[in-house]
Design an enzyme around this catalytic site. Structure first.
Site, PDB file in Angstrom:
ATOM      1  N   LYS A  80     139.056  38.805  56.815  1.00 23.97           N
ATOM      2  CA  LYS A  80     138.394  39.302  55.737  1.00 23.97           C
ATOM      3  C   LYS A  80     138.748  38.317  54.422  1.00 23.97           C
ATOM      4  O   LYS A  80     137.792  37.974  53.862  1.00 23.97           O
ATOM      5  CB  LYS A  80     138.821  40.784  55.204  1.00 23.97           C
ATOM      6  CG  LYS A  80     137.998  41.312  53.890  1.00 23.97           C
ATOM      7  CD  LYS A  80     136.550  41.203  54.235  1.00 23.97           C
ATOM      8  CE  LYS A  80     135.589  41.819  53.050  1.00 23.97           C
ATOM      9  NZ  LYS A  80     134.188  41.653  53.457  1.00 23.97           N
TER      10      LYS A  80
ATOM     11  N   HIS B 125     111.649  17.915  61.158  1.00 23.47           N
ATOM     12  CA  HIS B 125     112.466  16.845  61.021  1.00 23.47           C
ATOM     13  C   HIS B 125     113.766  17.036  62.075  1.00 23.47           C
ATOM     14  O   HIS B 125     114.733  16.537  61.910  1.00 23.47           O
ATOM     15  CB  HIS B 125     113.075  16.709  59.781  1.00 23.47           C
ATOM     16  CG  HIS B 125     111.965  16.225  58.694  1.00 23.47           C
ATOM     17  ND1 HIS B 125     111.441  15.105  58.819  1.00 23.47           N
ATOM     18  CD2 HIS B 125     111.259  16.747  57.790  1.00 23.47           C
ATOM     19  CE1 HIS B 125     110.507  14.870  57.858  1.00 23.47           C
ATOM     20  NE2 HIS B 125     110.321  15.921  57.189  1.00 23.47           N
TER      21      HIS B 125
ATOM     22  N   ARG C  77     136.244  52.948  42.825  1.00 23.95           N
ATOM     23  CA  ARG C  77     134.727  52.436  42.618  1.00 23.95           C
ATOM     24  C   ARG C  77     134.736  51.830  41.084  1.00 23.95           C
ATOM     25  O   ARG C  77     133.838  51.242  40.836  1.00 23.95           O
ATOM     26  CB  ARG C  77     133.751  53.853  42.276  1.00 23.95           C
ATOM     27  CG  ARG C  77     133.527  54.482  43.641  1.00 23.95           C
ATOM     28  CD  ARG C  77     133.011  55.764  43.887  1.00 23.95           C
ATOM     29  NE  ARG C  77     132.464  55.994  44.939  1.00 23.95           N
ATOM     30  CZ  ARG C  77     131.052  56.198  45.247  1.00 23.95           C
ATOM     31  NH1 ARG C  77     130.140  55.983  44.250  1.00 23.95           N
ATOM     32  NH2 ARG C  77     130.622  56.679  46.300  1.00 23.95           N
TER      33      ARG C  77
END
Length: 608
Positions: free
Chosen positions: A603, A503, A27
């Site tokens: 990934k 558009h 972490r």
């Protein structure tokens, strides 16, 4: 992301707590500490830097207590010093905390007015003093904890140890995750099951708003209203994994739910919450006064983060920004002025096209800045300025928390650039930083829409095409929403600037087409409403993502209106990204696709 561990054990717990904290090192952190009960009295050991420094401290000054709490800290309020390290404590209570207490300044004033002295720069210390003050008034520990929780605003996870209470830990969760591990005559707390894997595979996950009283033989869990509730015990497989899905069905959903936490830590790395200013960390100190033009390059979701960043840099810092997808940038031979600044954004830091673009800019004499989630990656190593995100490992192929952390870095940089270049006043800076302080709570609030989004996704899963619309920073978010839906549900989707509707895309609208409109009530809202009316007139099924004011002013029949909390318009994309991600996730679940590993995708794209 900070790491929290608590143990009610049968042997000295300090070494066990440190081992558990090591499992949370992924972490990221900048200080660590442990508190235990020694003959009923609270004793702490804390250290700046890595856990080896705490281990050295414990070797020279060991702790023998059988009950304790531990913490690894990413600095948000206050620098990474021993004085600011957790646990924070008085003689009666010790606390470890993950998250942000938004109203800590007002609480500090209240505590000082009561004659108490604060010894750190952190928001966490106010919790310690509030509980102690309640105890001093004669409250029992559980009562003191209950009262204190009512005073705290923000998103947080807490573990609390009381002097004289060898057989009790109190835990609370609001926004940030927290799990209880069940043992045989011993109990555990952890930020996730990974920390608890050596001790038990029987886990109870606290739900948002829960708080719990834990003893060696029992757990009492209360919801936010104070009602005793039951939460299921699950079996964790974390012992065999580096990262665990916890109680979520997929990694992607777990990572969506981690966003209140990781956003707070990313902002904490770049903003000084205590002083309400942007303070770039050492190694990221770019002098924006010398930047004439910023060149940005990225791929996929990171490119859309860069597009939102373009709006921020141009509005807040009046800095011209040129942005390209990296696969085009590397080949279009863009003329670059030597000494200019080029910024590259990549979750992995290994994206082939982005890396090739970086090297092109290096050859052109550019200074190189990189926003990456992997600080040891090739892009990080080759950059002059490394700007890490604090997302932690992201396992799901479709990026979620890495995206919002990239936005957090970009927003912080734009504030710093605006101040350096003289386009933001001190008051502007303070307002924008305060908006960032509130984001974890607002993100946690957005997650509460999941039930409604899951029901909506069942209908979306029947669609063949979906259109996303937005203006301003909501336009890149519309692009990101369409990409997410395509990536994991395989439903064709397109994102457009709402003003571009007539558009071309308006030709697609009929009664079968869902149109997802991202429209916070901001300066562009009325113009977006006009586009929604054009959709409604042609039978399109509108899904409106807005706030309370937007829902009240839209006055259009919708397939669904998702109402988010009020948020400062500058940072709305960080909150509005959450329902966009949940829509894609739950639609994919109904479609039965492989959410975490969708077909044909990787990934990290390390080839051209």
């Amino acid at each position: 992301m900070c790491g929290i561990v608590g143990i009610l054990g049968r042997e000295p717990v300090a070494p066990l707590i440190v081992d558990a904290l090591k499992r949370l090192e992924y972490r990221g952190y900048d200080s660590a500490g442990v508190a235990t009960l020694e003959a009923g009295e609270l004793t702490r050991r804390r250290a700046q830097g890595k856990l080896v420094n705490l281990e050295a401290r414990l070797r020279s000054e060991p702790l023998s207590g059988l009950s304790g709490i531990g913490h690894t800290r990413w600095a948000t309020h206050g620098k990474p010093t021993e004085a600011n390290a957790h646990p924070h404590a008085t003689d009666r209570v010790a606390v470890v905390h993950n998250g942000i207490i938004e109203n800590y300044q007002a609480l500090r004033a209240e505590i000082r007015a009561a004659g108490r002295t604060l010894s750190s720069e952190t928001d966490t210390e106010v919790i310690v003093h509030l509980i102690t003050m309640a105890l001093d008034r004669g409250m029992k520990p559980v009562q003191a904890m209950s009262e204190t929780l009512t005073k705290l605003q923000g998103a947080f996870a807490l573990a609390v140890l009381f002097a004289g209470e060898d057989d009790m830990l109190v835990a609370a969760r609001r926004g940030s995750p927290l799990a209880i591990g069940h043992g045989d005559g011993e109990m555990f707390l952890g930020s996730d099951a990974i920390a608890l894997a050596p001790f038990t595979n029987s886990i109870t996950y606290l739900e948002d708003g829960d708080w719990a009283v834990v003893t060696r033989r029992s757990v009492q869990i209360f919801d936010e209203a104070g009602t005793l509730v039951s939460r299921p015990m699950t079996r964790s497989v974390a012992a065999s994994l580096t990262v665990d899905k916890g109680n979520h069905r997929h990694f992607m959903l777990k990572e969506i739910y981690e966003q209140p936490e990781v956003i707070s830590h990313t902002f904490g790395h770049y903003l000084d919450f205590a002083e309400s200013r942007a303070e770039l960390p050492e190694g990221a100190g770019i002098d924006f006064t010398t930047v004439e033009r910023l060149s940005v390059s990225a791929c996929g979701t990171a490119y859309y983060a860069g597009l939102i960043g373009k709006y921020w840099f141009e509005r807040l810092a009046r800095m011209p920004v040129e942005i390209d997808v990296a696969s085009e940038f590397r080949y279009r031979e863009m003329p670059l002025k030597p000494g200019g600044l080029s910024l590259f954004i990549s979750q992995s830091g290994e994206t082939a096209d982005t890396l090739a673009s970086l090297r092109y800019c290096r050859q052109a004499g550019q200074r190189i800045a990189a926003i990456v989630n992997v600080p040891t990656s090739t892009i990080a190593r080759e950059a002059d300025f490394v700007l890490p995100t604090m997302a932690g490992p992201e396992i799901g192929v479709a990026s979620t928390k890495a995206f919002t952390c990239q936005l957090s870095v970009l927003f912080s940089l734009a504030i710093a650039a605006g101040r350096q270049r003289g386009f933001l006043s001190e008051a502007d800076e303070r307002r924008l930083v305060q908006a960032a302080v509130e984001l974890p709570r607002l993100a946690a609030h957005a997650l509460k829409l999941e039930g409604r989004i899951e029901r909506l996704a069942k209908e979306l899963s029947k669609a063949k095409d979906v259109l996303y619309l937005g203006r301003g920073t909501s336009f890149p978010l519309a692009l990101e929403g369409a990409l997410k839906l395509k990536e994991i549900s395989y439903i064709h989707a397109e994102g457009y600037a709402a003003g571009e509707l007539k558009h071309g895309p308006i030709a697609l609208i009929d009664e079968t087409l869902p149109v997802i409109v991202i429209a916070p009530f901001d300066a562009l809202f009325e113009k977006t409403v006009s586009n929604m009316q054009e959709v409604a007139a042609r039978g399109g099924r509108i899904i409106l993502i807005t706030d309370e004011k937007g829902a009240a002013h839209a006055s259009l029949e919708t397939m669904e209106t998702l109402v988010l909390p009020d948020v400062a318009p500058e940072i709305a994309p960080l909150v509005y990204s959450i329902p966009v991600q949940l829509i894609a996730y739950h639609t994919a679940v109904f479609m039965g696709t492989d959410v975490d590993q969708p077909r044909n995708l990787a990934k990290s794209v390390t080839v051209e």
